[in-house]
Design a protein around this motif. Structure first.
Motif, mmCIF file in Angstrom:
data_model
loop_
_atom_site.group_PDB
_atom_site.id
_atom_site.type_symbol
_atom_site.label_atom_id
_atom_site.label_comp_id
_atom_site.label_asym_id
_atom_site.label_seq_id
_atom_site.Cartn_x
_atom_site.Cartn_y
_atom_site.Cartn_z
ATOM 1 N N GLY A 206 -47.351 44.125 28.298
ATOM 2 C CA GLY A 206 -47.454 42.719 28.650
ATOM 3 C C GLY A 206 -46.717 42.359 29.920
ATOM 4 O O GLY A 206 -45.700 42.965 30.260
ATOM 5 N N PHE A 207 -47.228 41.345 30.622
ATOM 6 C CA PHE A 207 -46.600 40.860 31.855
ATOM 7 C C PHE A 207 -46.411 39.347 31.774
ATOM 8 O O PHE A 207 -47.303 38.629 31.321
ATOM 9 C CB PHE A 207 -47.487 41.153 33.072
ATOM 10 N N SER A 208 -45.266 38.887 32.238
ATOM 11 C CA SER A 208 -45.007 37.453 32.374
ATOM 12 C C SER A 208 -44.378 37.209 33.733
ATOM 13 O O SER A 208 -43.512 37.978 34.172
ATOM 14 C CB SER A 208 -44.061 36.962 31.273
ATOM 15 N N ALA A 209 -44.811 36.144 34.421
ATOM 16 C CA ALA A 209 -44.315 35.837 35.758
ATOM 17 C C ALA A 209 -43.735 34.429 35.793
ATOM 18 O O ALA A 209 -44.379 33.476 35.364
ATOM 19 C CB ALA A 209 -45.434 35.967 36.780
ATOM 20 N N LEU A 210 -42.514 34.314 36.320
ATOM 21 C CA LEU A 210 -41.856 33.030 36.519
ATOM 22 C C LEU A 210 -41.746 32.771 38.013
ATOM 23 O O LEU A 210 -41.428 33.679 38.784
ATOM 24 C CB LEU A 210 -40.459 33.030 35.894
ATOM 25 N N ARG A 211 -42.004 31.548 38.453
ATOM 26 C CA ARG A 211 -41.890 31.163 39.854
ATOM 27 C C ARG A 211 -41.028 29.921 39.936
ATOM 28 O O ARG A 211 -41.423 28.846 39.478
ATOM 29 C CB ARG A 211 -43.284 30.887 40.450
ATOM 30 N N MET A 212 -39.848 30.051 40.577
ATOM 31 C CA MET A 212 -38.917 28.913 40.566
ATOM 32 C C MET A 212 -37.865 29.042 41.658
ATOM 33 O O MET A 212 -37.363 30.135 41.943
ATOM 34 C CB MET A 212 -38.230 28.813 39.202
ATOM 35 N N GLY A 213 -37.572 27.901 42.281
ATOM 36 C CA GLY A 213 -36.470 27.804 43.234
ATOM 37 C C GLY A 213 -36.501 28.877 44.297
ATOM 38 O O GLY A 213 -37.541 29.168 44.889
ATOM 39 N N ASP A 214 -35.325 29.473 44.532
ATOM 40 C CA ASP A 214 -35.200 30.463 45.600
ATOM 41 C C ASP A 214 -34.867 31.854 45.061
ATOM 42 O O ASP A 214 -34.229 32.660 45.731
ATOM 43 C CB ASP A 214 -34.131 30.036 46.607
ATOM 44 N N VAL A 215 -35.326 32.142 43.839
ATOM 45 C CA VAL A 215 -35.025 33.429 43.210
ATOM 46 C C VAL A 215 -35.549 34.570 44.088
ATOM 47 O O VAL A 215 -36.729 34.609 44.439
ATOM 48 C CB VAL A 215 -35.670 33.524 41.801
ATOM 49 N N VAL A 216 -34.687 35.507 44.449
ATOM 50 C CA VAL A 216 -35.076 36.632 45.302
ATOM 51 C C VAL A 216 -35.934 37.616 44.529
ATOM 52 O O VAL A 216 -36.961 38.084 45.014
ATOM 53 C CB VAL A 216 -33.821 37.337 45.870
ATOM 54 N N GLY A 217 -35.525 37.929 43.307
ATOM 55 C CA GLY A 217 -36.306 38.856 42.489
ATOM 56 C C GLY A 217 -35.528 39.332 41.280
ATOM 57 O O GLY A 217 -34.417 39.848 41.423
ATOM 58 N N GLU A 218 -36.079 39.141 40.102
ATOM 59 C CA GLU A 218 -35.462 39.614 38.870
ATOM 60 C C GLU A 218 -36.549 40.272 38.023
ATOM 61 O O GLU A 218 -37.638 39.715 37.872
ATOM 62 C CB GLU A 218 -34.811 38.465 38.091
ATOM 63 N N HIS A 219 -36.253 41.443 37.484
ATOM 64 C CA HIS A 219 -37.234 42.183 36.681
ATOM 65 C C HIS A 219 -36.600 42.737 35.424
ATOM 66 O O HIS A 219 -35.551 43.385 35.484
ATOM 67 C CB HIS A 219 -37.837 43.324 37.504
ATOM 68 N N ASP A 220 -37.222 42.460 34.294
ATOM 69 C CA ASP A 220 -36.803 42.995 33.004
ATOM 70 C C ASP A 220 -37.940 43.807 32.403
ATOM 71 O O ASP A 220 -39.088 43.353 32.387
ATOM 72 C CB ASP A 220 -36.445 41.867 32.033
ATOM 73 N N VAL A 221 -37.609 44.988 31.912
ATOM 74 C CA VAL A 221 -38.551 45.771 31.118
ATOM 75 C C VAL A 221 -37.985 45.819 29.708
ATOM 76 O O VAL A 221 -36.897 46.357 29.487
ATOM 77 C CB VAL A 221 -38.726 47.195 31.666
ATOM 78 N N VAL A 222 -38.714 45.214 28.769
ATOM 79 C CA VAL A 222 -38.227 45.078 27.396
ATOM 80 C C VAL A 222 -39.037 45.981 26.467
ATOM 81 O O VAL A 222 -40.275 45.935 26.475
ATOM 82 C CB VAL A 222 -38.325 43.617 26.913
ATOM 83 N N PHE A 223 -38.333 46.791 25.707
ATOM 84 C CA PHE A 223 -38.939 47.623 24.663
ATOM 85 C C PHE A 223 -38.460 47.047 23.330
ATOM 86 O O PHE A 223 -37.260 47.069 23.041
ATOM 87 C CB PHE A 223 -38.487 49.078 24.788
ATOM 88 N N ALA A 224 -39.374 46.506 22.543
ATOM 89 C CA ALA A 224 -38.975 45.787 21.336
ATOM 90 C C ALA A 224 -39.722 46.309 20.113
ATOM 91 O O ALA A 224 -40.958 46.394 20.105
ATOM 92 C CB ALA A 224 -39.238 44.290 21.498
ATOM 93 N N ALA A 225 -38.966 46.640 19.073
ATOM 94 C CA ALA A 225 -39.525 47.058 17.790
ATOM 95 C C ALA A 225 -38.880 46.202 16.707
ATOM 96 O O ALA A 225 -38.003 45.370 16.980
ATOM 97 C CB ALA A 225 -39.253 48.540 17.549
ATOM 98 N N ALA A 226 -39.307 46.392 15.477
ATOM 99 C CA ALA A 226 -38.709 45.646 14.373
ATOM 100 C C ALA A 226 -37.221 45.985 14.277
ATOM 101 O O ALA A 226 -36.845 47.147 14.114
ATOM 102 C CB ALA A 226 -39.413 46.004 13.066
ATOM 103 N N GLY A 227 -36.391 44.979 14.445
ATOM 104 C CA GLY A 227 -34.959 45.159 14.253
ATOM 105 C C GLY A 227 -34.169 45.608 15.455
ATOM 106 O O GLY A 227 -32.930 45.672 15.388
ATOM 107 N N GLU A 228 -34.825 45.923 16.585
ATOM 108 C CA GLU A 228 -34.056 46.344 17.766
ATOM 109 C C GLU A 228 -34.842 46.108 19.054
ATOM 110 O O GLU A 228 -36.076 46.030 19.052
ATOM 111 C CB GLU A 228 -33.656 47.821 17.664
#
Length: 269
Positions: A206-228
């Protein structure tokens, strides 16, 4: 100084263009020999230093890539896909390495660049920073280690002037995750959720994009399972990291055989 590689910067008036220019000017390993802007731009015909609000540099801003690239060893290009394709052809004719930080390419654009890269070295990356390219490696490794019980989500944030989404960096991370999983990102990406979309499909990235203010660049890669949940994160606070990476790529490309290269090649990763 005359023996140092000559560098031309395209899109000279833009935020990234000006950062690239300052980085080359501050460098002891390269020299600025040209700057390019689109035809009709107010900077064309002006001394670059004066146009930037400083002292004259002896470099005139041009709207003719062929003329500007003549005699240069490398072109630094963070513009737009259509412009980059034209610059790639002009750089190839001049025999200059082409360092591309432009994002938002279509498949046809990438095919065209691949053809041009048979004549000169092209270094292209969605992100030129060392930290992001390490994050790409980590993403591939973690994705390979975890099965589809772990959902993968890539969340990116940028300033409100950015015109493409997902970001080139997010797509790099998505490709790394897909490679780790042994799947096709094109077939398994989920880029839009709006309305009643149904449950998340197992195995999708999945991909999600936020556009706001003067943010230079932030990237998170999330691996999510039940409980962790595992989150890999990179935050850029200064565009200079991209400019320094681009200059490093330009210097690295000197003497390299024609072909397509990435920052992983430049960094030896």
């Amino acid at each position: 100084m005359g023996n140092l590689p000559g560098i031309v910067v395209t899109g000279a008036s833009g935020r990234m263009g000006q950062m690239l220019i300052r980085t080359v000017l501050d460098s002891e390993t390269a020299r600025l020999t040209g700057a390019v802007e689109r035809p009709g731009h107010a900077w064309v015909g002006q001394d670059l230093g004066t146009a930037m609000g400083g002292t004259a540099l002896g470099v005139t801003v041009s709207d003719d890539p062929a003329q500007a690239f003549d005699g240069a060893q490398a072109v630094l290009d963070f513009t737009a896909p259509a412009a980059t394709l034209a610059f790639a052809e002009a750089a190839a004719q001049a025999g200059a390495a082409h360092v591309i930080g432009t994002t938002g390419f279509e498949e046809a654009d990438l095919s065209a660049l691949a053809g041009i890269a048979q004549r000169v070295p092209i270094v292209r990356a969605g992100n030129m920073s060392l930290g992001v390219n390490l994050l790409v490696q980590l993403t591939r490794t973690v994705a390979a280690a975890l099965d589809e019980d772990f959902d993968i989500e890539i969340v990116e944030s940028h300033h409100n002037k950015k015109v493409d989404a997902p970001s080139g960096t997010a797509l790099m991370l998505g490709e790394a995750a897909a490679e780790g999983r042994g799947i096709s990102l094109k077939e398994m990406s989920d880029r839009g959720r709006d309305g009643i979309t149904g449950a998340r499909e197992r195995g999708k990235i999945g991909f999600s994009a936020l556009r706001m203010g003067d943010v230079v660049g932030e990237h998170d890669v999330v691996f999510a399972a039940a409980g962790e949940r595992i989150t890999l994160r990179h935050v850029a606070t200064d565009r200079a990291i991209f400019a320094r990476g681009a200059l490093k790529a330009a210097l690295w490309a000197q003497g390299k055989a024609p072909g397509e290269y990435s920052m992983l090649d430049v960094l030896g990763l």
